[in-house]
Design a protein around this motif. Sequence first.
Motif, PDB file in Angstrom:
ATOM      1  N   HIS A 127      33.701  35.553  48.157  1.00 21.80           N
ATOM      2  CA  HIS A 127      34.509  35.693  46.937  1.00 21.80           C
ATOM      3  C   HIS A 127      34.612  34.336  46.261  1.00 21.80           C
ATOM      4  N   VAL A 128      34.196  34.288  44.988  1.00 23.85           N
ATOM      5  CA  VAL A 128      34.257  33.043  44.226  1.00 23.85           C
ATOM      6  C   VAL A 128      35.568  33.003  43.445  1.00 23.85           C
ATOM      7  N   VAL A 129      36.386  32.020  43.756  1.00 25.45           N
ATOM      8  CA  VAL A 129      37.663  31.821  43.072  1.00 25.45           C
ATOM      9  C   VAL A 129      37.428  30.879  41.895  1.00 25.45           C
ATOM     10  N   ASP A 130      37.941  31.229  40.743  1.00 22.58           N
ATOM     11  CA  ASP A 130      37.837  30.375  39.555  1.00 22.58           C
ATOM     12  C   ASP A 130      38.893  29.278  39.663  1.00 22.58           C
ATOM     13  N   GLY A 131      38.448  28.074  40.040  1.00 18.36           N
ATOM     14  CA  GLY A 131      39.386  26.981  40.260  1.00 18.36           C
ATOM     15  C   GLY A 131      40.108  26.534  39.008  1.00 18.36           C
ATOM     16  N   ASP A 132      39.446  26.633  37.855  1.00 15.11           N
ATOM     17  CA  ASP A 132      40.089  26.259  36.593  1.00 15.11           C
ATOM     18  C   ASP A 132      41.218  27.227  36.260  1.00 15.11           C
ATOM     19  N   GLU A 133      40.971  28.529  36.497  1.00 15.54           N
ATOM     20  CA  GLU A 133      42.013  29.528  36.250  1.00 15.54           C
ATOM     21  C   GLU A 133      43.140  29.415  37.267  1.00 15.54           C
ATOM     22  N   LEU A 134      42.811  29.060  38.495  1.00 18.48           N
ATOM     23  CA  LEU A 134      43.844  28.916  39.524  1.00 18.48           C
ATOM     24  C   LEU A 134      44.835  27.822  39.130  1.00 18.48           C
ATOM     25  N   ILE A 135      44.344  26.776  38.482  1.00 15.98           N
ATOM     26  CA  ILE A 135      45.223  25.703  38.011  1.00 15.98           C
ATOM     27  C   ILE A 135      46.088  26.194  36.851  1.00 15.98           C
ATOM     28  N   ARG A 136      45.461  26.913  35.911  1.00 13.59           N
ATOM     29  CA  ARG A 136      46.176  27.351  34.700  1.00 13.59           C
ATOM     30  C   ARG A 136      47.176  28.460  34.979  1.00 13.59           C
ATOM     31  N   ASP A 137      46.768  29.430  35.806  1.00 10.17           N
ATOM     32  CA  ASP A 137      47.607  30.608  36.064  1.00 10.17           C
ATOM     33  C   ASP A 137      47.247  31.159  37.443  1.00 10.17           C
ATOM     34  N   PRO A 168      47.047  35.621  39.013  1.00  8.76           N
ATOM     35  CA  PRO A 168      45.925  36.577  38.922  1.00  8.76           C
ATOM     36  C   PRO A 168      44.782  36.258  39.888  1.00  8.76           C
ATOM     37  N   GLU A 169      44.481  34.973  40.075  1.00  7.69           N
ATOM     38  CA  GLU A 169      43.410  34.607  41.004  1.00  7.69           C
ATOM     39  C   GLU A 169      43.787  34.945  42.440  1.00  7.69           C
ATOM     40  N   MET A 170      45.056  34.735  42.799  1.00  9.06           N
ATOM     41  CA  MET A 170      45.484  35.019  44.170  1.00  9.06           C
ATOM     42  C   MET A 170      45.555  36.522  44.439  1.00  9.06           C
ATOM     43  N   LYS A 171      45.837  37.322  43.417  1.00  8.35           N
ATOM     44  CA  LYS A 171      45.807  38.775  43.608  1.00  8.35           C
ATOM     45  C   LYS A 171      44.376  39.248  43.892  1.00  8.35           C
TER      46      LYS A 171
END
Length: 308
Positions: free
Chosen positions: A214-224, A227-230
Motif C-alpha cells: 500500500h502506497v501512502v501519499d506522504g504529502d497528503e498525510l502531512i496536509r490531512d 483520510p490517508e490513515m483510513k
Amino acid sequence: MAALLLGLLLFALQSPPVPSRPMADRGPPSPPTSFPAAPNDTGNTSHPNGTLQQLPQIIIIGVRKGGTRALIEMLSLHSAVAAAQNEVHFFDWESHFQKGLPWYLSQMPYVLPDQLTVEKTPAYFTSSKVPKRIHQMNPDIKLLLILRDPTERVLSDYTQVFYNRLQKHKRYQPIESVLVKDGEINLGYKALNRSLYYVHMQNWLRYFPLESIHVVDGDELIRDPLPEMKKVERFLKLEPQINASNFYFNKTKGFYCLRDHGRERCLHDSKGRAHPHVAPAILQKLYRFFHEPNMKFFQLVGRTFSWK
C-alpha cells in the motif's frame, strides 16, 4: 518422611530452571541455507503474562524522508497495532541479518495475541536485496510504502544531512554543489537515486504482488492525515478506530500532532525543518529530471500523485 523429602529434593534438581526473561523456542533442526534460522514454527516467543513477541505482519519499508516516522506513530494510535521502538535494519545490514530471525524477533515488542506487530526501516525500499529476504520470511506480509514528491524528498534528505553535520561541527557542501555538477543534475548524488521510485518498485514487484504493497501519499498525510490513515486501516483490514479526534493542528510547528486517550504528542523537532533555499533554475532542473521516472512509477502502481 525422610523418603518424601528426598523425593522432593530429587524432583527440584531435575526440573529445568525458570528463565528470568522469556526465551525463544528452538527452531527447526535444518533451516534453509539461504535464510537464517527461525525461532520456532510459529515465529513467536511467549511471556508468562500472556503477551508474546512475534515476527512483524506489517513492515513500513520506506522511503527515507518520506514520512515513515509520522506513519508509524499514527498507526500506533490503533489498539490492534504495536510498533517496534527502533529502526531494526535487519534485512539490509549484513551484521544484523547474519544474527538470524531469533535476533530479529528479539527486537519486536511484547504484544497481546490479537495484536499485529509493525516495524519500520526506511532504507529497505532502496536496498536491492531486501525484497527477496522479506519474501523468504513471509510471502504474505503486508508492506507500507510512504512517498513524497521526489524533489521535496531530495531536499529533505539534504536538510537532514546538513543539520547532522552542523551539530557535529563538520563541514558541509552547499546544496547547489551536490545537486548540480558541470551544469547538469549530479547523478552521483545518492539522494537522487532514492527518489527514483519506479526503479526500486520494480524490484519489489518481482517478489510481491501490488496488492501486498500500500502506497501512502506522504504529502497528503502531512496536509490531512485522517483520510490517508483510513486507507491504511482498510488495507490492513483493521477495525476502524483512528478518527478526527486523534489529530490536532499545531500552529507553532506547522503540522498535525497526535492525541491519544487525552495525551498529546508531536513528532521530534527534527521533523518539519525548513528546507534550504534553492535557486528556481535548479528546482526546474529537478522537476524535469523526475518527470519521466514519475510517469513510469504512476504506470507501475496504477495511480497518480500530485507531484511537480
